[in-house]
Design an enzyme around this catalytic site. Structure first.
Site, short mmCIF file in Angstrom:
data_model
loop_
_atom_site.label_atom_id
_atom_site.label_comp_id
_atom_site.label_asym_id
_atom_site.label_seq_id
_atom_site.Cartn_x
_atom_site.Cartn_y
_atom_site.Cartn_z
N ASP A 152 -2.93 -3.09 -5.34
CA ASP A 152 -1.95 -4.11 -4.96
C ASP A 152 -0.98 -4.42 -6.10
O ASP A 152 0.22 -4.59 -5.87
CB ASP A 152 -2.67 -5.40 -4.54
CG ASP A 152 -3.23 -5.34 -3.13
OD1 ASP A 152 -2.83 -4.45 -2.35
OD2 ASP A 152 -4.08 -6.19 -2.80
N HIS B 183 -0.86 -11.54 -4.40
CA HIS B 183 0.56 -11.17 -4.29
C HIS B 183 1.50 -12.26 -4.81
O HIS B 183 2.53 -11.96 -5.43
CB HIS B 183 0.90 -10.83 -2.85
CG HIS B 183 0.19 -9.63 -2.34
ND1 HIS B 183 0.32 -8.38 -2.91
CD2 HIS B 183 -0.70 -9.48 -1.32
CE1 HIS B 183 -0.43 -7.52 -2.26
NE2 HIS B 183 -1.07 -8.15 -1.30
N HIS C 51 0.83 -1.20 0.00
CA HIS C 51 0.00 0.00 0.00
C HIS C 51 0.87 1.26 0.00
O HIS C 51 0.55 2.25 -0.67
CB HIS C 51 -0.95 0.02 1.19
CG HIS C 51 -1.95 -1.09 1.18
ND1 HIS C 51 -2.86 -1.28 2.20
CD2 HIS C 51 -2.19 -2.07 0.27
CE1 HIS C 51 -3.62 -2.33 1.91
NE2 HIS C 51 -3.22 -2.83 0.75
N HIS D 299 -8.96 -2.03 -5.77
CA HIS D 299 -7.94 -2.33 -4.77
C HIS D 299 -6.95 -3.38 -5.28
O HIS D 299 -5.75 -3.32 -4.95
CB HIS D 299 -8.56 -2.81 -3.46
CG HIS D 299 -7.51 -2.97 -2.40
ND1 HIS D 299 -6.98 -1.91 -1.70
CD2 HIS D 299 -6.83 -4.08 -1.98
CE1 HIS D 299 -6.04 -2.34 -0.89
NE2 HIS D 299 -5.93 -3.67 -1.03
#
Length: 285
Positions: A234, A257, A76, A230
């Site tokens: 990421d 991720h 973030h 969002h």
């Protein structure tokens, strides 16, 4: 994003770490141009670089193996730096995880803007894709291809609800479109995550909690297609670990991720698929 930039003066913040539940303190300082973004944790330097990633479980964690030093939830903060074009910073961290704040990058953007801006005449370097690469893992998919830099995500939330969003890096507005979007979790996954040692500091104030794809938070979604936005946040934070800006089209379905990091490695392990160019040589037309 045209030239190297840092802060005009240092800024500070403190906040809860969503996974450990502990308070973390950050001192974000200007750095020399071409210094990159480096975190100082327990006297050890952690470079914001894809080769420094030690874990991608539930967050992106940088690790210095020789000193067993870790810093989690960097994505973030790095997305905020990338989104507003800050390239060189030194961040002193008292803790092992960056604060979650409201689950978005907006608090970091606001903090960094308070620090002012100092720009160099040194041009930024860009990784420009020449060939396409793709990775698939079960229901997840990510592809990078040549073209104007953009991030597009499809994020299934339930059997009937899917969030979609596309963001243009050069023409879009990161501060308005992407930065305010919050992290999210399915209600049915919360107990398993807590039992595994994650989200010990989690609450409705730092995440959107979904039941059948619908927020149980009183305020609902903050933005249209917020979950896809969002996931773009990421992606931007993870792609910042390339150490250069990225010029190509990123398209993903249900990204995470681990797959994001696998793509970074795939890009860097296929040097024939890209070239590195300074900003003035980019094919902007």
């Amino acid at each position: 994003m045209k030239v190297h930039a840092t802060l005009a003066h240092e800024v500070r913040c403190s906040g809860i770490a969503v996974h450990s539940g502990k308070i973390t303190h950050l001192v974000i300082k200007p750095a020399p141009f071409e210094y990159g973004i480096q975190f100082l944790v327990s006297g050890c330097s952690l470079m914001a670089h894809w080769q420094q990633v030690g874990s991608t479980r539930s967050m992106t964690t940088l690790t210095a193996q020789q000193k067993n030093t870790h810093l989690g939830m960097v994505e973030h903060f790095l997305a905020a730096c990338y989104g507003i074009g800050l390239t060189d910073l030194c961040i002193e961290v008292d803790g092992e995880e960056c604060p979650i704040f409201d689950g978005s990058s907006e608090p970091y953007v606001n903090l960094l803007q308070q620090g002012g801006r100092k720009e160099s005449t040194l041009e930024t370097q860009w990784i420009v894709m020449q060939e396409s690469l793709s990775l698939v893992k079960e229901q997840q998919r990510i592809e990078v291809s040549p073209g104007l830099p953009s991030f597009s995500v499809s994020m299934p939330l339930s059997k009937d609800i899917v969030h979609h969003y596309s963001y243009s890096v050069l023409e879009g507005n990161f501060i308005e479109e992407i930065a305010p979007s919050r992290t999210f979790v399915k209600l049915e996954d919360i107990q398993n995550l807590r039992n595994s040692g994650f989200i010990q500091g989690g609450s409705l104030s730092c995440a959107v909690v979904l039941k059948d794809g619908i927020p149980i938070n009183t305020e609902g979604f903050r933005l249209d297609q917020e979950c896809a936005r969002h996931k773009i946040l990421d992606l931007i934070g993870d792609f910042a670990l390339l150490g250069k800006f990225f010029y190509g089209q990123v398209s993903a379905v249900f990204p995470g991720h681990s797959l994001n990091h696998a793509m970074l490695k795939a890009i860097m392990h296929n040097p024939h698929a890209f070239q590195v160019l300074p900003f003035h040589q980019l094919p902007l037309g």
